[in-house]
Design an enzyme around this catalytic site. Structure first.
Site: not given
Length: 198
Positions: A71-72
């Site tokens: 995830d970012q």
């Protein structure tokens, strides 16, 4: 022993393309995870929690596989910026980031349920944005439509023209999957990308 199955717990085409660089066969399984931030959760903590949640959710369905979640979250002075989802929100994000320093926290997690293995690492990338005017922002958004990218910054294509500098120790992190950290986690889980398949 036979090499365990590898699963990418993501529907992101960017992560899929990056993982292909390791030349390991893998399949893609969409994780079913609520991505709503918790109250007072920092962008770093949010990215790490979601990466682990995605990997754990898919690993529960595939306990003998090595599962990668990622995830970012973009961090503008402690405020998390996720995927904009619309032109208006993307324009607002880019106006807010103009002439600013933004940290993109890209987390990767690897879970191997049958061995009780679970770990995650986060790769921070500091991005220095140029001063952007509305015409530049509109042109970029019309050409790229980066509505599925955290912070609207699609650096692997025209988004690079928005930037003055990128500081990172894991060069693919900003695109969505930090491969140096991914390789380290895969080795720890018993899947070395450089080992010959059994």
């Amino acid at each position: 022993m036979a090499r365990p199955a590898l699963i990418l717990a993501s529907t992101s085409r960017y992560r899929r393309e990056l993982l292909q660089r390791l030349r390991l066969p893998f399949e893609v399984v969409a994780p079913q995870v609520d991505e709503t931030p918790h109250a007072d959760e920092t962008p770093h903590a949010l990215a790490r929690r979601l990466a682990l949640a995605k990997a754990h959710e898919v690993a529960a369905r595939h306990p003998h596989a090595v599962v990668i979640g990622s995830d970012q979250v973009a961090d503008l002075d402690g405020t998390p910026l996720g995927k904009p989802g619309s032109h208006e929100r993307a324009a607002a994000q880019l106006r807010a980031m103009s002439a600013r320093r933004v940290v993109f926290h890209t987390a990767v997690a690897v879970v191997r349920a049958d061995r009780g293995f679970a770990d995650a690492r986060t790769a921070p990338v500091t991005v220095h944005f140029r001063r952007l005017d509305d015409a530049q922002i509109e042109r970029y958004l019309r050409l790229e439509q980066p509505y599925d990218c955290a912070g609207s910054a699609k650096c692997e294509t025209l988004g690079i023209a928005l930037l003055e500098a990128i500081d990172s120790d894991d060069p693919t992190a900003l695109v969505g999957l930090p491969l140096i950290r991914t390789c380290a986690l895969l080795r720890a889980a018993g899947l070395d990308p450089l080992a010959a398949a059994a």
